[in-house]
Design an enzyme around this catalytic site. Sequence first.
Site, PDB file in Angstrom:
ATOM      1  N   ARG A 109       1.112  -1.292  -0.011  1.00 43.82           N
ATOM      2  CA  ARG A 109       0.136   0.003   0.013  1.00 43.82           C
ATOM      3  C   ARG A 109       0.814   1.209   0.023  1.00 43.82           C
ATOM      4  O   ARG A 109       1.942   1.069   0.614  1.00 43.82           O
ATOM      5  CB  ARG A 109      -0.869   0.136   1.293  1.00 43.82           C
ATOM      6  CG  ARG A 109      -2.040  -1.048   1.267  1.00 43.82           C
ATOM      7  CD  ARG A 109      -3.139  -0.281   2.323  1.00 43.82           C
ATOM      8  NE  ARG A 109      -2.585  -0.176   3.468  1.00 43.82           N
ATOM      9  CZ  ARG A 109      -2.306  -0.800   4.449  1.00 43.82           C
ATOM     10  NH1 ARG A 109      -2.700  -2.084   4.351  1.00 43.82           N
ATOM     11  NH2 ARG A 109      -1.818  -0.549   5.639  1.00 43.82           N
ATOM     12  N   TYR A 258      -1.045  -3.895  -7.188  1.00 36.76           N
ATOM     13  CA  TYR A 258      -0.872  -4.675  -6.119  1.00 36.76           C
ATOM     14  C   TYR A 258      -2.106  -4.438  -5.007  1.00 36.76           C
ATOM     15  O   TYR A 258      -2.434  -3.446  -4.551  1.00 36.76           O
ATOM     16  CB  TYR A 258       0.428  -4.361  -5.278  1.00 36.76           C
ATOM     17  CG  TYR A 258       0.746  -5.179  -4.139  1.00 36.76           C
ATOM     18  CD1 TYR A 258       1.104  -6.429  -4.447  1.00 36.76           C
ATOM     19  CD2 TYR A 258       0.381  -5.064  -2.934  1.00 36.76           C
ATOM     20  CE1 TYR A 258       1.472  -7.447  -3.395  1.00 36.76           C
ATOM     21  CE2 TYR A 258       0.625  -5.892  -1.913  1.00 36.76           C
ATOM     22  CZ  TYR A 258       1.104  -7.050  -2.301  1.00 36.76           C
ATOM     23  OH  TYR A 258       1.324  -8.012  -1.093  1.00 36.76           O
ATOM     24  N   LYS A 267      -9.573  -1.986   1.273  1.00 38.61           N
ATOM     25  CA  LYS A 267      -9.477  -0.923   2.205  1.00 38.61           C
ATOM     26  C   LYS A 267     -10.138   0.516   1.577  1.00 38.61           C
ATOM     27  O   LYS A 267     -10.791   1.086   2.274  1.00 38.61           O
ATOM     28  CB  LYS A 267      -7.980  -0.468   2.698  1.00 38.61           C
ATOM     29  CG  LYS A 267      -7.033  -1.794   2.816  1.00 38.61           C
ATOM     30  CD  LYS A 267      -7.592  -2.349   4.522  1.00 38.61           C
ATOM     31  CE  LYS A 267      -6.663  -3.184   4.822  1.00 38.61           C
ATOM     32  NZ  LYS A 267      -7.100  -4.001   5.934  1.00 38.61           N
ATOM     33  N   HIS A 287     -11.963  -1.520  10.873  1.00 40.00           N
ATOM     34  CA  HIS A 287     -10.796  -2.648  10.653  1.00 40.00           C
ATOM     35  C   HIS A 287     -10.769  -3.592  11.768  1.00 40.00           C
ATOM     36  O   HIS A 287      -9.846  -3.575  12.610  1.00 40.00           O
ATOM     37  CB  HIS A 287      -9.685  -1.641  10.553  1.00 40.00           C
ATOM     38  CG  HIS A 287      -8.413  -2.368  10.038  1.00 40.00           C
ATOM     39  ND1 HIS A 287      -7.069  -2.257  10.533  1.00 40.00           N
ATOM     40  CD2 HIS A 287      -8.136  -3.648   9.174  1.00 40.00           C
ATOM     41  CE1 HIS A 287      -6.125  -3.026   9.839  1.00 40.00           C
ATOM     42  NE2 HIS A 287      -6.844  -3.824   9.036  1.00 40.00           N
ATOM     43  N   SER A 309      -1.244  -4.072  12.523  1.00 38.34           N
ATOM     44  CA  SER A 309      -0.735  -5.216  11.644  1.00 38.34           C
ATOM     45  C   SER A 309       0.261  -5.732  12.819  1.00 38.34           C
ATOM     46  O   SER A 309       0.716  -5.113  13.643  1.00 38.34           O
ATOM     47  CB  SER A 309       0.211  -4.624  10.716  1.00 38.34           C
ATOM     48  OG  SER A 309       0.902  -3.708  10.849  1.00 38.34           O
ATOM     49  N   CYS A 311      -0.041  -7.878  15.020  1.00 37.72           N
ATOM     50  CA  CYS A 311      -0.744  -7.963  16.322  1.00 37.72           C
ATOM     51  C   CYS A 311      -1.598  -9.320  16.566  1.00 37.72           C
ATOM     52  O   CYS A 311      -2.323  -9.459  17.339  1.00 37.72           O
ATOM     53  CB  CYS A 311      -1.411  -6.781  16.945  1.00 37.72           C
ATOM     54  SG  CYS A 311      -0.295  -5.417  17.081  1.00 37.72           S
ATOM     55  N   ASP A 334     -10.660  -9.391   8.817  1.00 35.85           N
ATOM     56  CA  ASP A 334     -10.041  -7.998   8.695  1.00 35.85           C
ATOM     57  C   ASP A 334     -11.002  -6.735   8.749  1.00 35.85           C
ATOM     58  O   ASP A 334     -10.621  -5.735   9.339  1.00 35.85           O
ATOM     59  CB  ASP A 334      -9.359  -8.182   7.164  1.00 35.85           C
ATOM     60  CG  ASP A 334      -8.560  -6.820   6.995  1.00 35.85           C
ATOM     61  OD1 ASP A 334      -7.799  -6.448   7.885  1.00 35.85           O
ATOM     62  OD2 ASP A 334      -8.578  -6.227   5.840  1.00 35.85           O
ATOM     63  N   ARG A 429       1.508 -12.170   0.300  1.00 32.93           N
ATOM     64  CA  ARG A 429      -0.010 -12.464   0.558  1.00 32.93           C
ATOM     65  C   ARG A 429      -0.499 -13.825  -0.285  1.00 32.93           C
ATOM     66  O   ARG A 429      -0.018 -14.221  -1.116  1.00 32.93           O
ATOM     67  CB  ARG A 429      -0.897 -11.286  -0.073  1.00 32.93           C
ATOM     68  CG  ARG A 429      -0.566  -9.872   0.509  1.00 32.93           C
ATOM     69  CD  ARG A 429      -0.961  -9.792   1.784  1.00 32.93           C
ATOM     70  NE  ARG A 429      -0.730  -8.357   2.412  1.00 32.93           N
ATOM     71  CZ  ARG A 429      -1.494  -7.569   3.476  1.00 32.93           C
ATOM     72  NH1 ARG A 429      -2.510  -8.123   3.894  1.00 32.93           N
ATOM     73  NH2 ARG A 429      -1.038  -6.663   4.009  1.00 32.93           N
TER      74      ARG A 429
END
Length: 651
Positions: A109, A258, A267, A287, A309, A311, A334, A429
Site C-alpha cells: 500500500r 498490487y 481498504k 478494521h 498489523s 498483532c 479484517d 500475500r
Amino acid sequence: MPVRVEQHNPFSAAALGSPKLKTVPKAIHNHLRGFPVVNGEVTLLSAKVRDFVEQSAILCQPEKIHIVDGSEQESNTLLKMLHSQGTIQSLPKYDNCWLARTNPADVARVESKTFICTEKSEQAIPTPKEGVSGALGNWIAPEAYERAIHDRFPGCMKGRTMYVVPFSMGPIASPLSKIGIEITDSAYVVNSMRIMTRMGEDVLDKLSNNSDFVKCLHSVGTPANGKISMPSWPCDPERTIILHKPDKNEIVSYGSGYGGNSLLGKKCFALRIGSTIAQREGWLAEHMLILGITNPNGDKKYIAAAFPSACGKTNLAMMNPTLPGYKVECVGDDIAWMKFDSKGQLRAINPENGFFGVAPGTSMATNPNAMKTIYKDTIFTNVASTSDGGVFWEGMENELTPGVEITDWLGQPWKMGETKTPAAHPNSRFCVPASQCPIIDPAWEDNEGVPISAILFGGRRPAGVPLVYEANSWSHGVFLGSAMRSEATAAAEHKGKVIMNDPFAMRPFFGYNFGDYLKHWLGMEQRAAAVGGTMPKIFHVNWFRKNEQGKFLWPGYGENSRVLDWILRRVDGEDCFQQTPIGRLPTPGAINVSGMNQRVDEKELFSISKKFWLKEVEEIKQYYDNQLPHDLPAEIGSELQQLKDRVEEMQ
C-alpha cells in the site's frame, strides 16, 4: 495549459478534451460508444452503470470492454491468459493455486500517495498543531484531484481490455451490504476480486436504474515515457496515486496493480468510503476481525476486535482454543460492518468474501486453520516457490519437503541459512475464499449479521500494559480506541522498536476527520438507546507484555481463549473484576490458567506502574495536542484527564 475537468464528472470526455467518438446506433448492443464489448450483455447494465462505463472508456481508450460475469469458466480463461503472459505461474502441488510476482517497485500500500478529496481539508483530516506533520490521512483539493486524473488517465488503457467488475461488499441479499463497480485493466485484479467479493451478474441483477453504487476506476497505468519495465506486471510506480471522493462515493486508483491499491473493494471501499457512508447512515465500518466463541455450556457470543498489523488479528480470528470445551469460529479476519437491528442490537457482517492475508509468519504452529485454507483456489503474491510445485515463506521452515529447491520472490535461487535476503517479501500475500476456512462460522453469510457482545482493542505493548482490562463505560472505551498504541519498527531510521499511535487500528484508513470519527463513535451509545439497545462492552488486550529478560509473560495463540473466557463472563455480568485506575482488571485467579504448559506470573502480567502510566498519559496527551488541537471531542479529553487524576492518586 491544463484543461480543467468539470467538478461534477471527472470522467467527462468533454472536460478532458478527449476526441469525440461517432455515435453508435442503439441497435448495436455489442458496443459501448464505439468500443467493442467482447464479453457480457450491454443490456444488463443499468443506465447509471452504463454511463460510468462509457465515460471511463472514453477517458482510458481501451481496445475492448469485458463485462465480468463471475463464472468459473471466465475465471479459468483469465487465469490461462495471465499464465501465458508470465504474470502468474501454476503451483501443481496444490489444487488450482497460482503465484504472481510483481514488479519489485509495486509491493505494498502507498499511504503517502493516498488521498481523501473534500471541499475543505478539515472535512477529511484534523488540522494538526502548527509545525507538526499530520499523521491521520492526506487531503487533496478538488482541483488537484481533477488534475491528477487528467495527467494520468487519458489513453492509459490503450491496447488493453477494460474489465467491468460488478461486486457486492457483503452477501448480495443483505441489507447491510453495498454495491460497487470497479473498472480495471488488470485480469489479476478481476480474479482476485472474484475471491475477495461477491462478484458478477448476480450483482448487476440487483442494480436498478435508480440504484446507487460506489464508482471504482483503476488502471495499472502506463509510464509517461511509454516504457513498461516488466511486461508481465505493468505499473507506473512513479505516478501511482489512490484517490477517494466521499461525497460522490468515488474511488480512483492509478499506477499500481498490487493489493489494496488495486482491489478497490478492500481498504478503499470497505474502510475509507465505507466509514463515510457509515457516518452518514449511523453505523460503523471498522478494521476489525469477527469471531464466534462457544463456551462449554453451548452459549455462543460474537466478538469484534481491532488490532494493528503484526498483532495477531488473523491468528485470533482462526484460533484453536486450548481451554477445554471452547470452540472458536471465524466470521472475518479484517473488516467488520456493524449496524443496529430493530431492537438496538449491534450486528456485524464481514463485507469481504475472502482472506487477503500476510504470508510470512503464518504456519502450522501459529495458525493451522489458515494453512488448511490456502492450498486450493488461491492466488499467492510475492512468496517464494519450491521445486516440487509449492510455496514457501519465512515461518514454513518445518514444513519443507527435504531436498526441495527454493526460488525467492524475485525469481532467484534461495538457500536456507545461506541467503541473507528473505525468501518471501515481508508483505507477500495469499488471496483465498473465506468459505474454505475449516472453522468458518455457519452464520458468516447471514443477511442480518451476527450480534456483537464485546469489542476488543489492543496492540503490541512489551511493557506496562496488562493482559486484559475492561473499559469503565462506553466513552472510556472510545477513549481506549483513540489512544491505541503499538510497537512497530522504525525501518527508515533503523532505530529499532518504537511505540506508534494507531487509533482504532484505522490510522491509514479514515475516510473523514478523525475528530468527527470519534464523535460518531461516542454517539453510537445514544443511537442504541433510541432503539432500545445497549452498546457492547469494550476491552483492551495485550498479548505481548515481556519480563525484564525480554521473554513474553503470556504464551498467546490458543491460550488467548482463557482471556476470551473472562471477557464472556464479564459480558454475562459475572463479578470477577477489580476496579483500578486504568479500568477493570480480572480479580486474582479470575483468568483460568489450569492445565497450561507454561507457568504464568499473573502478578507481573497484571501489574500497573504509576511511573509507566503517568508517562503513558503524557504521551497520549502530546499526541492529541499535536494531531487534534482543534478536533478532539471534549468527552475524550475528559476521559484522559480522569485517567491522569486516578493514576496520580496511586500509591
